[in-house]
Design a protein around this motif. Structure first.
Motif, mmCIF file in Angstrom:
data_model
loop_
_atom_site.group_PDB
_atom_site.id
_atom_site.type_symbol
_atom_site.label_atom_id
_atom_site.label_comp_id
_atom_site.label_asym_id
_atom_site.label_seq_id
_atom_site.Cartn_x
_atom_site.Cartn_y
_atom_site.Cartn_z
ATOM 1 N N SER A 56 0.845 -1.210 -0.049
ATOM 2 C CA SER A 56 0.125 0.132 -0.182
ATOM 3 C C SER A 56 0.986 1.341 -0.167
ATOM 4 O O SER A 56 0.408 2.063 -0.731
ATOM 5 N N GLU A 57 1.767 1.322 0.910
ATOM 6 C CA GLU A 57 2.919 2.427 0.872
ATOM 7 C C GLU A 57 3.546 2.498 -0.209
ATOM 8 O O GLU A 57 3.755 3.657 -0.961
ATOM 9 N N ALA A 58 4.101 1.688 -0.877
ATOM 10 C CA ALA A 58 4.966 1.520 -2.155
ATOM 11 C C ALA A 58 4.147 2.030 -3.311
ATOM 12 O O ALA A 58 4.406 2.800 -4.077
ATOM 13 N N PHE A 59 2.670 1.826 -3.285
ATOM 14 C CA PHE A 59 1.609 2.068 -4.323
ATOM 15 C C PHE A 59 1.454 3.637 -4.236
ATOM 16 O O PHE A 59 1.396 4.237 -5.261
ATOM 17 N N GLY A 60 1.596 4.186 -3.122
ATOM 18 C CA GLY A 60 1.213 5.395 -2.947
ATOM 19 C C GLY A 60 2.285 6.454 -3.383
ATOM 20 O O GLY A 60 2.410 7.312 -3.891
ATOM 21 N N ALA A 61 3.545 5.857 -2.846
ATOM 22 C CA ALA A 61 5.036 6.432 -3.418
ATOM 23 C C ALA A 61 5.045 6.523 -4.842
ATOM 24 O O ALA A 61 5.605 7.619 -5.516
ATOM 25 N N VAL A 62 4.738 5.415 -5.559
ATOM 26 C CA VAL A 62 4.945 5.358 -6.896
ATOM 27 C C VAL A 62 3.910 6.361 -7.758
ATOM 28 O O VAL A 62 4.490 6.891 -8.788
ATOM 29 N N GLY A 63 2.656 6.313 -7.159
ATOM 30 C CA GLY A 63 1.894 7.364 -7.596
ATOM 31 C C GLY A 63 2.295 8.693 -7.408
ATOM 32 O O GLY A 63 2.088 9.600 -8.501
ATOM 33 N N LYS A 64 2.677 9.328 -6.520
ATOM 34 C CA LYS A 64 3.343 10.587 -6.243
ATOM 35 C C LYS A 64 4.560 10.653 -7.159
ATOM 36 O O LYS A 64 5.020 11.678 -7.616
ATOM 37 N N ALA A 65 5.401 9.256 -7.262
ATOM 38 C CA ALA A 65 6.441 9.747 -8.169
ATOM 39 C C ALA A 65 6.078 9.867 -9.466
ATOM 40 O O ALA A 65 6.755 10.875 -10.488
ATOM 41 N N ALA A 66 5.116 9.164 -9.979
ATOM 42 C CA ALA A 66 4.551 9.305 -11.516
ATOM 43 C C ALA A 66 4.331 10.751 -11.453
ATOM 44 O O ALA A 66 4.529 11.492 -12.747
ATOM 45 N N GLN A 67 3.739 11.415 -10.773
ATOM 46 C CA GLN A 67 3.376 12.797 -10.868
ATOM 47 C C GLN A 67 4.541 13.731 -11.064
ATOM 48 O O GLN A 67 4.667 14.703 -11.986
ATOM 49 N N GLN A 68 5.624 13.560 -10.300
ATOM 50 C CA GLN A 68 6.780 14.157 -10.359
ATOM 51 C C GLN A 68 7.514 13.918 -11.642
ATOM 52 O O GLN A 68 8.005 14.782 -12.229
ATOM 53 N N ALA A 69 7.463 12.701 -12.136
ATOM 54 C CA ALA A 69 8.173 12.286 -13.128
ATOM 55 C C ALA A 69 7.747 13.000 -14.393
ATOM 56 O O ALA A 69 8.642 13.086 -15.433
ATOM 57 N N GLY A 70 6.519 13.343 -14.637
ATOM 58 C CA GLY A 70 6.142 13.989 -16.044
ATOM 59 C C GLY A 70 5.980 12.698 -16.980
ATOM 60 O O GLY A 70 5.651 11.662 -16.793
ATOM 61 N N ASP A 71 6.829 13.367 -17.958
ATOM 62 C CA ASP A 71 6.865 12.271 -19.201
ATOM 63 C C ASP A 71 8.178 11.111 -19.078
ATOM 64 O O ASP A 71 8.232 10.135 -19.968
ATOM 65 N N ASP A 72 8.980 11.446 -17.931
ATOM 66 C CA ASP A 72 10.042 10.517 -17.706
ATOM 67 C C ASP A 72 9.729 9.673 -16.762
ATOM 68 O O ASP A 72 10.356 9.362 -15.922
ATOM 69 N N LYS A 73 8.643 8.595 -17.251
ATOM 70 C CA LYS A 73 8.203 7.614 -16.266
ATOM 71 C C LYS A 73 9.098 6.197 -16.528
ATOM 72 O O LYS A 73 8.231 5.151 -16.956
ATOM 73 N N THR A 74 10.205 6.000 -16.568
ATOM 74 C CA THR A 74 10.878 4.866 -16.633
ATOM 75 C C THR A 74 11.080 4.201 -15.213
ATOM 76 O O THR A 74 10.531 4.838 -14.383
ATOM 77 N N LEU A 75 11.253 3.181 -15.429
ATOM 78 C CA LEU A 75 11.272 2.277 -14.088
ATOM 79 C C LEU A 75 12.140 2.706 -13.081
ATOM 80 O O LEU A 75 11.881 2.919 -11.978
ATOM 81 N N ASP A 76 13.445 2.915 -13.725
ATOM 82 C CA ASP A 76 14.477 3.637 -12.879
ATOM 83 C C ASP A 76 14.113 4.927 -12.106
ATOM 84 O O ASP A 76 14.253 5.287 -10.834
ATOM 85 N N THR A 77 13.599 5.948 -12.867
ATOM 86 C CA THR A 77 13.073 6.915 -12.364
ATOM 87 C C THR A 77 11.881 6.997 -11.422
ATOM 88 O O THR A 77 11.954 7.747 -10.186
ATOM 89 N N LEU A 78 10.933 6.078 -11.630
ATOM 90 C CA LEU A 78 9.918 5.890 -10.590
ATOM 91 C C LEU A 78 10.463 5.242 -9.352
ATOM 92 O O LEU A 78 9.806 5.528 -8.120
ATOM 93 N N ILE A 79 11.460 4.210 -9.349
ATOM 94 C CA ILE A 79 11.923 3.485 -8.125
ATOM 95 C C ILE A 79 12.652 4.800 -7.325
ATOM 96 O O ILE A 79 12.589 4.795 -6.212
ATOM 97 N N ARG A 80 13.557 5.466 -7.992
ATOM 98 C CA ARG A 80 14.230 6.430 -7.446
ATOM 99 C C ARG A 80 13.345 7.512 -6.794
ATOM 100 O O ARG A 80 13.639 7.871 -5.413
ATOM 101 N N LEU A 81 12.532 8.034 -7.334
ATOM 102 C CA LEU A 81 11.659 8.959 -6.759
ATOM 103 C C LEU A 81 10.568 8.330 -5.939
ATOM 104 O O LEU A 81 10.347 8.984 -4.680
ATOM 105 N N GLY A 82 10.160 7.204 -5.994
ATOM 106 C CA GLY A 82 9.523 6.414 -5.039
ATOM 107 C C GLY A 82 10.245 6.165 -3.644
ATOM 108 O O GLY A 82 9.680 6.423 -2.695
ATOM 109 N N LEU A 83 11.389 5.890 -3.566
ATOM 110 C CA LEU A 83 12.506 5.725 -2.485
ATOM 111 C C LEU A 83 12.420 6.990 -1.795
ATOM 112 O O LEU A 83 12.428 7.133 -0.573
ATOM 113 N N LYS A 84 12.562 8.035 -2.797
ATOM 114 C CA LYS A 84 12.757 9.503 -2.075
ATOM 115 C C LYS A 84 11.405 9.818 -1.288
ATOM 116 O O LYS A 84 11.582 10.552 -0.093
#
Length: 229
Positions: A197-225
């Protein structure tokens, strides 16, 4: 119980389509997303079907892919969200957009659909956030037409799609979209020891921050942040 229909498109309305199967016309209610993927009258089409049997009627609901069908079933478990409202929501938000909206708890996005106000939108997020995190939707399909342009696409696009065969919920051409990458990012964070559940929420916020750059590495990095904030 009808699970799938394949036949000739006879008529397309604002919220439904009539599919002629060996001379029998079936009225199928569908989202605008699904209706927009159908060929024009006379073209061959196939849809996944959800059958609702009530005391006073039998209604068929059609979907272009399994992801939309699963979301329909999930949405209609929420109090205040019937079949009509669920289809309205699926008309303005794709399965991937819904996944993002729930992950980010974006009730404003949900309120874009007719019939959904702030109270119902909040209820959808509250009841479905954890359930949506566990869904295995797979790639969203891109149905293609045989011998006829789609109802809302240009002839150029239709010609390109025609190479893939007829519209068929089983034989659709899969499209690797953001939803697949989002799911992979959630799985990666879960493997690192975070709750789904917390991973799901973090990735959702990461996707918003990533914009068009939604690569797996970017989402994991921003999700961890997000998780370490």
């Amino acid at each position: 119980m009808i699970a799938k229909l394949r036949g000739i498109v006879d008529f397309i309305g604002e919220d439904s389509v009539i599919i002629d199967v060996n001379g029998v016309g079936y009225l199928v209610f569908a989202s605008r997303r699904t209706l927009s993927m159908l060929p024009q009258k006379g073209g061959e089409a196939g849809l996944m079907i959800e059958t609702h049997v009530r005391e006073d009627h039998i209604h068929l609901y059609g979907f272009a892919d399994n992801a939309e069908k699963q979301w329909f079933a999930l949405l209609t478990t929420v109090q205040g969200v019937g079949a009509k409202v669920a289809l309205a929501l699926l008309s303005v938000l794709s399965p991937t957009d819904l996944l993002r909206a729930l992950a980010a708890q974006d009730t404003t996005a949900l309120c874009r659909a007719p019939g959904i106000g702030p109270k119902v939108a909040t209820r959808i997020v509250g009841e479905l956030k954890d359930k949506a995190a566990k869904l295995n939707l797979g790639p969203v399909a891109a149905p293609v037409a045989t011998g006829a342009p789609t109802a809302t696409t240009s002839s150029k696009k239709s010609a390109k799609q025609a190479k893939g065969g007829g519209i068929d919920a089983v034989g659709m051409e899969p499209v690797v979209d953001d939803g697949v990458v989002l799911a992979d990012a959630v799985s990666a964070l879960v493997n690192l020891g975070y709750g789904r559940s917390e991973a799901f929420g973090a990735v959702g916020k990461a996707a918003q921050q990533a914009g068009d750059d939604k690569t797996l590495d970017t989402l994991i990095r921003l999700g961890l942040k997000e998780l370490s904030a």
